[in-house]
Design an enzyme around this catalytic site. Structure first.
Site, short mmCIF file in Angstrom:
data_model
loop_
_atom_site.label_atom_id
_atom_site.label_comp_id
_atom_site.label_asym_id
_atom_site.label_seq_id
_atom_site.Cartn_x
_atom_site.Cartn_y
_atom_site.Cartn_z
N ASP A 24 69.75 -2.65 57.50
CA ASP A 24 68.93 -2.70 56.72
C ASP A 24 68.33 -4.29 55.82
OD1 ASP A 24 69.01 0.29 57.74
OD2 ASP A 24 68.57 0.84 55.78
N LYS B 247 60.67 -0.30 54.98
CA LYS B 247 61.23 0.90 53.23
C LYS B 247 61.65 -0.12 52.07
CE LYS B 247 66.59 1.54 52.60
NZ LYS B 247 67.84 1.02 53.23
N LYS C 233 60.73 3.87 55.48
CA LYS C 233 61.90 4.88 54.67
C LYS C 233 61.32 4.35 53.23
CE LYS C 233 66.48 4.18 54.80
NZ LYS C 233 67.97 4.21 55.01
#
Lengths: 478, 327
Positions: free
Chosen positions: B159, B227, B263
């Protein structure tokens, strides 16, 4: 396995529908002296109740009751009248769920709309005009504005309670008394509103409700002791009313049909424009006088808009109005369903291409899938006549001037929508479009503070806002 | 050290190679995307939030949501013991009910990847935050080293954060190249690569137009997932921001044939909220995204509420928070 939403029906147990209803005259429910008719649930065709059909004599009694009540109500201070209106507004909020469920049962509209749109705006209208009741001399409509007297009000079936609020709240705030005739297919929430008037201790005769069909409405608007006629409904009936009151002293406001253009430019916020098109025409099954029933899309983005629109339409959920996940409910009556079918057949016969997403419709009740027509020309009847159903006609344009020309090329002029990220274009279009309401990057937004009404065959007079007061005061012009 | 270049871009993507050829062309492309009307986007998100998900649909959605959780701890006070406990929970969220599925992944700082891996093995993914998370303020060399370190430690997913300063200054190509470089740093010696999630920190990008541009930028640069947030900045994930990102992945697949995951992370605490997100995924992107491979929740406290609702669905009773483990 996909995400299948299980049924989520709102409970019907909160409403208590009686087997039969009389008229609301002089603060009491009384039996009508004429015949009766049935109101049905359009989603199931089940008969809900027997409703009294007010005769000419009943209408006369109602107008007399309103005239008697006018004396006290008009002389009451604005502050005191406001107290009653605030009380009504609060009771509407308290009984909101009951009103929403009953509206969906009688009208066929989805519960999410009656719950999240109709009832909250109804309460907002009463609150808004309650606020005006003691400030009328500051409305810019004269130093000492006086009420007209008895208002005869005839409302349609598409927003039964909301149209009642648009009519009753300003009339009462200005010191008028009213006789209201709800539509014959949707009388139940008006009768529940009568109960709310009793609960609010509204003086008898200030609000009278006479149920019935066209004959009752005709008796009401042509009654010699009615000072003001307010009508929302079809242009055809509106013209008849205008003829009936011609040559009398009656003041008239008419809010009639529409064939609104929803104009999408190539620089529009695309995803929101798609939502606006969908909301513009499929909200309330398209039973909306200001529905965006003509989509005018710039040719350079027409294919993209249509592809996105079709994809979005495929996610619309048609079915049980009481299911909280329903987007499109039932068509209000068999008669209306027949008219929608007929106009769609004419559309096909005239050469437009019809498309609707695959959707399962219930076997009983009145249903019509969300439908769009492409290849529509200005000359087609589906581009000119009000369908008053979930049917969208798609036309294209190349330049802003052509968009304006096509948008204005209609006998109606109630509303229009403009979708563009360019602020200057919004202002230019708004100044060119001959429509009472022009929405920019949104559609079908209603607020009690905003006036609403039409150009040309869409009627005259304004409802809502400060301008809405003028329709119920002597010597005032909107 | 990547020994193999990332796999060739999908055929649909090659059409966009000119877009990313220069700062000017990338800017023109991103600024040419349709605008987002804030009022309209928020109204649409709120409208979807009124869907009523009951009975069988709710049970299905709760299990799916559990399977989509990236169970996260990103605190300075994280210890090996703490993350091992979290890893055990990720495997068996409800020890009392073996039918309860595992979560998708455990998300930790890079140095703790090994601790998690030791517990979960291959049964649950391990995600590591990298590239000077959460601010992204470090030299490129440091960011890439951070990434390689986590990949070498066994992380299945990385991430990363974008350089919001560069994005807001309009240096889109710089952001693009950082993502491309990080994507290359995700490649393992065997040629496979750790899945790359690109965090925008939408609370700092502020406008939905920026979110849409950042989404396309990251997707063109080779993100596997986009995300919303680090969880360190408020507001974190919101329904309208996620709506704009879901529209972006939907449109991107239509344009290129490449599917990208989404996400939302931070601020999603209740099962009710999670179900609103799933409704949105279903109705905006479509059911192809209703899978842990394509949609995740970055969350910590959400899991216990999902478990509590799940138990309520199966037993008909609410149990108290003491019946669920705190980790």
């Amino acid at each position: 396995m996909g995400f299948e939403y299980a049924p989520a029906p709102e409970s019907r147990s909160i409403v208590d529908i009686k087997a039969s209803y009389g008229l609301f005259l002089d603060g009491e429910f009384v039996d009508g002296r004429g015949s009766s008719f049935k109101t049905v649930n359009p989603a199931t065709e089940e008969t809900l109740a027997e409703i009294a059909e007010a005769s000419d004599a009943d209408v006369d009694l109602a107008v007399r009751a309103a005239r008697r009540a006018f004396r006290g109500w008009s002389r009451m201070s604005g502050k005191e009248r406001a107290k009653y209106l605030f009380r009504i507004a609060r009771i509407i909020q308290e009984r909101g769920r009951e009103l929403a469920v009953l509206e969906s049962i009688d009208n066929g509209k989805p519960i999410k709309e009656s719950r999240d749109v109709d009832v909250p705006i109804v309460a907002a209208h009463f609150f808004y005009y309650a606020g005006w009741a003691d400030k009328l001399e500051h409305a810019g409509l004269g130093a000492n504005p006086q009420p007209l007297g008895v208002a005869g009000q005839v409302i349609p079936w598409n927003f039964p309670l909301l149209m009642l609020a648009w009519k009753v709240a300003p009339a009462l705030a200005c010191g008028n008394t009213v006789v209201l005739k709800p539509a014959e297919t949707t009388p139940l929430t008006a009768l529940l509103f009568a109960e709310i008037c009793q609960q609010a201790d509204l003086p008898p005769g200030v609000v009278n409700i006479v149920t019935g069909a066209g004959g009752t409405g005709q008796a009401l608007v042509s009654h010699p002791d009615v000072d003001k006629v307010a009508f929302t409904g079809s242009t055809e009936v509106g013209k008849a009313i205008a003829r009936a009151v011609a040559g009398t002293d009656k003041k008239v406001t008419l809010e009639l049909g529409g064939k609104a253009a929803n104009i999408v430019f190539d620089d529009a916020p695309m995803d929101q424009a798609i939502e606006g098109i969908v909301g513009g025409i499929f909200f309330n099954q398209g039973h909306v006088c200001c529905a965006g029933s003509r989509l005018l899309v710039q040719e350079s983005v027409a294919d993209e808009v249509l592809a996105r629109l079709k994809r979005r339409m495929s996610t619309l959920r048609v079915g049980d109005p009481l299911d909280k996940n329903t987007d499109i409910g039932a068509i209000n009556s068999r008669e209306q369903l027949e008219r929608i079918r007929e106009l769609c057949e004419i559309g096909e016969a005239e050469g437009a291409e019809r498309w609707a997403p695959a959707c399962d419709l219930p076997s009983s009740g009145f249903w019509f899938p969300p439908t769009l027509f492409t290849g529509v020309a200005q000359a087609h009847r589906i581009a000119r006549e009000e369908v008053f159903g979930p049917v969208l006609s798609v036309l294209t344009f190349r330049t802003p001037a052509e968009a304006v020309e096509k948008a204005n090329n209609t006998p109606y002029g109630l509303s229009a929508g403009v979708w563009t990220e360019k602020g200057s274009r919004i202002l230019h279009m708004a100044s060119q479009l001959r429509a009472g309401v022009v929405w920019a990057n949104t559609f079908n937004k209603f607020d009690p503070a905003s006036p609403f009404g039409g150009y040309k065959e869409s009627g005259y007079g304004r409802e809502g806002g400060r301008q809405g007061l003028a329709a119920y005061l002597k010597g005032a012009e909107a | 050290m990547p020994t193999t270049a990332p796999t060739d871009p999908a055929p649909g993507l090659t059409a966009y190679s000119e877009v990313t050829a220069s700062e000017a062309s990338l800017r023109r492309f991103l600024h040419g995307l349709p605008g987002v009307d804030q009022v309209g986007a928020e109204a649409r998100a709120a409208g979807l939030g009124t869907r009523s998900i009951k009975t069988t649909a709710k049970a299905w959605a709760l299990d799916l949501a559990i399977r989509m959780v990236d169970l996260t701890t990103l605190e300075g006070q994280d210890t090996p013991g703490k993350v091992r406990a979290l890893a055990s929970k990720a495997l068996r969220p409800d020890p009392a009910d073996p039918s309860c599925p595992s979560v998708a992944a455990v998300c930790v700082y890079g140095d703790l990847v090994g601790e998690v891996k030791a517990i979960v093995g291959d049964q649950v993914n391990v995600a590591a935050v990298a590239t000077a998370f959460p601010s992204g303020r470090a030299s490129m060399a440091v960011k890439l080293a951070d990434t390689r370190d986590a990949v070498a430690g066994g992380a299945d997913e990385i991430d990363m954060v974008i350089d919001r300063g560069a994005f807001l200054a309009g240096h889109y190509l710089q952001v693009f190249e950082e993502i491309v470089a990080t994507r290359e740093a995700c490649v393992r010696p065997d040629g496979s690569h750790a899945h790359l999630k690109v965090i925008f920190e939408t609370g700092e990008l502020q406008t939905y137009d920026n979110v849409r541009r950042a989404s396309w930028l990251a997707m063109l640069a080779g993100a596997d997932f986009i995300k919303t947030s680090t969880g360190k900045v408020q507001p974190a994930a919101t329904l309208p921001v996620t709506l704009v990102m879901l529209e972006a992945v939907r449109d991107f697949r239509e344009a290129t044939g490449v599917q990208i995951g989404v996400k939302p992370a931070g601020g999603i605490r209740t099962a009710k909220d999670a179900i609103k997100y799933l409704v949105m995924v279903n109705e905006v992107a479509g059911d192809d995204w209703l899978d842990p491979d394509w949609f995740r929740f970055g969350a910590s406290t959400l899991l216990n509420d999902l478990l509590m609702q799940r138990t309520k669905m199966t037993t008909g009773r609410y149990s108290g928070p003491d019946y669920f483990t705190l980790d």
